[in-house]
Design an enzyme around this catalytic site. Sequence first.
Site, short mmCIF file in Angstrom:
data_model
loop_
_atom_site.label_atom_id
_atom_site.label_comp_id
_atom_site.label_asym_id
_atom_site.label_seq_id
_atom_site.Cartn_x
_atom_site.Cartn_y
_atom_site.Cartn_z
N ASP A 340 11.55 3.40 -9.27
CA ASP A 340 12.40 2.55 -8.44
C ASP A 340 13.85 2.77 -8.86
O ASP A 340 14.25 2.36 -9.97
CB ASP A 340 11.99 1.09 -8.61
CG ASP A 340 12.68 0.16 -7.63
OD1 ASP A 340 13.80 0.47 -7.20
OD2 ASP A 340 12.09 -0.90 -7.31
N HIS A 341 14.63 3.42 -8.00
CA HIS A 341 15.99 3.81 -8.37
C HIS A 341 16.92 2.62 -8.47
O HIS A 341 18.05 2.74 -8.96
CB HIS A 341 16.53 4.81 -7.35
CG HIS A 341 17.51 5.78 -7.92
ND1 HIS A 341 18.04 5.67 -9.19
CD2 HIS A 341 18.07 6.91 -7.40
CE1 HIS A 341 18.87 6.66 -9.43
NE2 HIS A 341 18.90 7.44 -8.36
N ARG A 342 16.50 1.46 -8.02
CA ARG A 342 17.32 0.26 -8.18
C ARG A 342 17.41 -0.16 -9.64
O ARG A 342 18.39 -0.79 -10.06
CB ARG A 342 16.75 -0.89 -7.35
CG ARG A 342 16.79 -0.66 -5.85
CD ARG A 342 16.08 -1.76 -5.11
NE ARG A 342 14.65 -1.84 -5.47
CZ ARG A 342 13.82 -2.76 -4.98
NH1 ARG A 342 14.26 -3.67 -4.13
NH2 ARG A 342 12.55 -2.76 -5.36
N LEU A 344 15.99 2.02 -12.40
CA LEU A 344 15.95 3.14 -13.34
C LEU A 344 16.83 4.27 -12.82
O LEU A 344 16.78 4.61 -11.63
CB LEU A 344 14.53 3.67 -13.51
CG LEU A 344 13.50 2.77 -14.16
CD1 LEU A 344 12.15 3.48 -14.26
CD2 LEU A 344 13.94 2.33 -15.55
#
Length: 367
Positions: A340-342, A344
């Site tokens: 989850d790029h939010r 990590l």
Amino acid sequence: MSGRFELRLPDLGEGIAEGTIGEWLIHPGDAVTEDQPLVEVMTDKASVEIPSPVTGRLAEAVAIPGSVVPVGSVLAVLEVESSDQDEQSATPAASPTEVIATPGARRLAAQLGIDLATVGIADGSGSIREDHVRSYADAGGHAPGSEAQPEAALNATGNAAFPDRSVISSRLTRAAAVPTVTNVDEADFGAVYASGLSPLTVLAFVVSRSLSKHPRCNMLAPEGRPIPQDSVHLGVATQTDTGLVVPVIRHAESLGVAELGAAISDVTARARTGHLRPDELVGSTFTVTSAGRMAGQWATPLLNLPEVAILGLYRIAERPVVREGAVVVRSMGNLSITFDHRYLDGMIAAAFLQAVIVQLESWGERS
């Protein structure tokens, strides 16, 4: 003196609100021991065995095989020895100020840092279940209400003809909305094969131990905020005849490689035969997925929400690679980390994946 205990259908996780009663494993009048499986219950995702939380005798099998019953319904009445009260129940009455919730809901709320007193109940059931907590978390901390309507509409219009996939569909739809990134790299599994151990067992062991040094990959992120987890509760994605399920191995970081391998074999086998307990399907903090020889070169797995990362293992085969300037054949397999790029950044996920690969390739050097 003798008392009566009402066994109720517990929270089955995954947002499941009801189950179909299967076969009773004992008969009225039979003696029952604590944790003994009593009845099979089938859901949209899996078949599970409901165990007895007490020792006693089955007085009445209330739920009829083939019937569909909601979470919280009475399944059976058990006679137990009681010195304090004549009537007992799996969901005892609460004081006016006490929040009524299932054990699964309390455990999940504690994991996610959610105050149960703030979780609303939109279906009139009177008891907070795990699906209520998940809906609350998915809605960003708002009591379920209008936020649940789009999912209900989807089930009514898009999934009514496919009831066995309705829960899976709603979860995957939520997961697909998450902005993820997938990093893929390859690993030499020669040392793992030389040890005689299963690649999945070794990978699960390495992942469980590596997460302690890369704790940001072992987080749950409900309500728009990531929460680090103290332990690794490892989910192992398992294909069954009724769909993909994710049984959970708790405190995987504390298990030796042989213990972890035995635990994986046990839960995946029971997942395929429908003999999991309800608590073995909830509470994972990180998931490993692999389709073995059918896995292909690589894929982009969806997250097992509210986890923030998932690791995939793909087909391992002999490939030509360059080692010290020479072309040699090695047992190579791809690994992926979807995150989850939010919460990590790519560097954090890549560092974790590289740490896993280094340990796999040096497996034979372990003391």
